[in-house]
Design an enzyme around this catalytic site. Structure first.
Site, PDB file in Angstrom:
ATOM      1  N   ASN A   1      62.117  45.641  36.177  1.00  0.00           N
ATOM      2  CA  ASN A   1      60.914  44.817  36.172  1.00  0.00           C
ATOM      3  C   ASN A   1      61.290  43.359  36.424  1.00  0.00           C
ATOM      4  O   ASN A   1      62.456  43.038  36.675  1.00  0.00           O
ATOM      5  CB  ASN A   1      60.169  44.959  34.841  1.00  0.00           C
ATOM      6  CG  ASN A   1      60.939  44.323  33.697  1.00  0.00           C
ATOM      7  OD1 ASN A   1      62.165  44.411  33.657  1.00  0.00           O
ATOM      8  ND2 ASN A   1      60.245  43.688  32.781  1.00  0.00           N
TER       9      ASN A   1
ATOM     10  N   CYS B   1      61.692  40.771  34.493  1.00  0.00           N
ATOM     11  CA  CYS B   1      62.660  40.144  33.577  1.00  0.00           C
ATOM     12  C   CYS B   1      63.916  40.981  33.386  1.00  0.00           C
ATOM     13  O   CYS B   1      64.750  40.657  32.534  1.00  0.00           O
ATOM     14  CB  CYS B   1      61.996  39.847  32.231  1.00  0.00           C
ATOM     15  SG  CYS B   1      60.569  38.757  32.348  1.00  0.00           S
TER      16      CYS B   1
ATOM     17  N   GLU C   1      64.739  43.897  32.084  1.00  0.00           N
ATOM     18  CA  GLU C   1      65.091  44.734  30.936  1.00  0.00           C
ATOM     19  C   GLU C   1      64.539  46.149  31.043  1.00  0.00           C
ATOM     20  O   GLU C   1      64.978  47.040  30.317  1.00  0.00           O
ATOM     21  CB  GLU C   1      64.620  44.092  29.624  1.00  0.00           C
ATOM     22  CG  GLU C   1      63.150  44.267  29.286  1.00  0.00           C
ATOM     23  CD  GLU C   1      62.269  43.211  29.927  1.00  0.00           C
ATOM     24  OE1 GLU C   1      61.105  43.045  29.490  1.00  0.00           O
ATOM     25  OE2 GLU C   1      62.744  42.535  30.867  1.00  0.00           O
TER      26      GLU C   1
END
Length: 457
Positions: A85, A87, A89
């Site tokens: 995604n 970010c 994670e």
């Protein structure tokens, strides 16, 4: 070594590990034999240099290592992880029928440090509640598109993470750049993982396993820490990581074998910038950005100070107007103020003062326990091609799945000086009095090298 690229074949998109290598080298052979006409051949080193140049200039691309993401994925029996995604994670399968969704939550790790150690009983209680809440969210959530709902209801992934890691180190008196910090990252994440996976088995006992459980790594008795060996086998080596553990995982393995898992994935460490601000702890697994700075948002400008540093300075009778002026002068960098004892300068080293290799080492210890990934910013003062090459190679060989921004420190800060010689006006340790006014902090603007900026969170 050369790399061949083709837009004619799409199967590489769904391959990883040895299967990807075999298909790729086959296409190279076809190109050499003239069977492929649409391709471009460039040296692999040139491509790598281009990637590092982009990282240096923009902080991008956020790197997702496809092999560890897929080889270590509990769900590699039903799909492929094509990307993370935003970010970095979340590492879940995507396809034409499913859009990956993950329900995030974060444990305030600082609240579980009691009497100088991690309170495992309290941590278990918190995680058990959090996992139940996250599993409930899957059922009561609103889904804008059917593909997202399909993915969530089939696999029921959740992503429980942590925040306040730096605060824990401050409370324990541990420097981020130290083997002790790496060890704490290892043991704390092991505890979080153990209790999160245990909670998912309890939910499975109560509510049943998720729809695609059969054939998963969980079903085959393979836990996330076991998959490091799978990655090593697939690579033919090139995975160097401490495999130690502190807990007895046998009871958990037996529970999973008997009851299964309610959630395909349980752990992911998100950035937590906003919620950490609300709670008053450091974001996610980040080192302290600055010990003193001005934060700006729509509500105005706020001076943010590292209270842990203030408290320790007060204990040594060093918190005064002179210290405040020096911290302003050096943009919150305690390491440049010789009045501060050496042990405190080390303890309160800021993000750009910590060698980024320590961030990778700590992240690698966490990653062996995590079934998804972690949002890992890397900070580098005096960035160079050589340093960046060594850092990202280290991330790869430690088995990390992803990295987030590379935050490089540019030489753009104006010199703060009140004398003609150009000497910086810091107050020496032996000086008791101070005269003159402190330089005012420069206005902050939204930028990728400010992890506290909320503009893109």
């Amino acid at each position: 070594m050369d790399a061949v690229f083709t837009i004619r074949h799409t199967d590489l998109h769904d391959k990883f590990g040895k299967a990807f290598e075999e298909a790729y080298t086959a296409y190279e052979d076809q190109a050499a034999q003239g069977k492929l006409t649409l391709y471009k051949r460039i040296p692999a080193r040139q491509l790598w240099r281009k990637a590092l140049t982009m990282l240096f200039e923009t902080g991008h691309p956020w790197i997702t290592f496809k092999d560890p993401c897929n080889i270590r994925s509990p769900q590699n029996h039903v799909g492929v992880v094509h990307s993370s995604n935003l970010c970095t994670e979340i590492t879940l399968n995507t396809n034409e029928k499913e859009i990956a969704v993950c329900n995030l939550g974060s444990v305030n790790l600082l609240a579980h440090i009691v009497d100088g150690q991690l309170d495992l009983a309290k941590l278990k209680q918190t995680i058990s509640t959090a996992m139940r809440m996250l599993d409930n969210v899957i059922d009561i959530n609103f889904y804008a598109v059917a593909k997202a709902r399909n993915a969530n209801f089939r696999h029921r992934p959740v992503g429980l993470g942590i925040m306040g890691f730096q605060d824990c180190l401050h409370k324990l008196g541990i420097s981020y750049a130290s083997p002790e910090a790496v060890e704490f990252a290892d043991r704390s994440m092991e505890a979080v993982a153990y209790h999160a996976y245990w909670a998912s088995t309890e939910l499975a006992e109560e509510r049943g396993t998720y729809a695609t459980y059969r054939g998963s790594l969980w079903d085959r008795g393979i836990l996330p820490q076991d998959t490091m060996e799978l990655l090593r086998d697939e690579r033919g080596g090139f995975v160097e990581i401490d495999a130690s553990s502190a807990l007895d995982w046998t009871p958990l393995r037996e529970r999973i074998k008997h009851y299964g898992m309610r959630n395909s994935n349980c752990l992911a460490i998100a950035p937590t910038a906003t919620i950490s601000n609300i709670i008053g702890v450091s974001a996610s697994i980040e080192p302290t950005y600055q010990n003193l700075y001005v934060k700006s948002n729509l509500s105005g400008e706020f001076t943010v100070v590292n209270q842990w540093l203030v408290n320790d300075l007060k204990k040594q009778d060093l918190w005064d107007e002179v210290m405040i002026a020096d911290l302003k002068h050096y943009d919150g960098a305690a390491s440049k103020i010789d009045r501060i004892p050496a042990n405190l300068r080390s303890l309160y080293a800021t993000a750009f003062e910590v060698d980024p290799q320590w961030l990778v080492e700590a992240a690698a210890r966490r990653q062996k326990w995590i079934d998804q990934a972690q949002s890992l910013n890397l900070y580098m003062a005096g960035a160079s091609g050589k340093k960046m090459d060594e850092l990202y190679r280290l991330a790869w060989i430690r088995g990390l799945k992803t990295t987030y921004y590379l935050r490089a420190l540019g030489a753009t800060t104006a010199e703060k000086s009140t004398v003609h010689t150009g000497t910086l006006n810091a107050v020496p340790a032996q000086q008791e009095a101070w005269s003159g006014s402190a330089a005012q902090p420069e206005p902050k603007q939204c930028a990728i090298d400010d992890p506290e900026c909320e503009a893109c969170q």
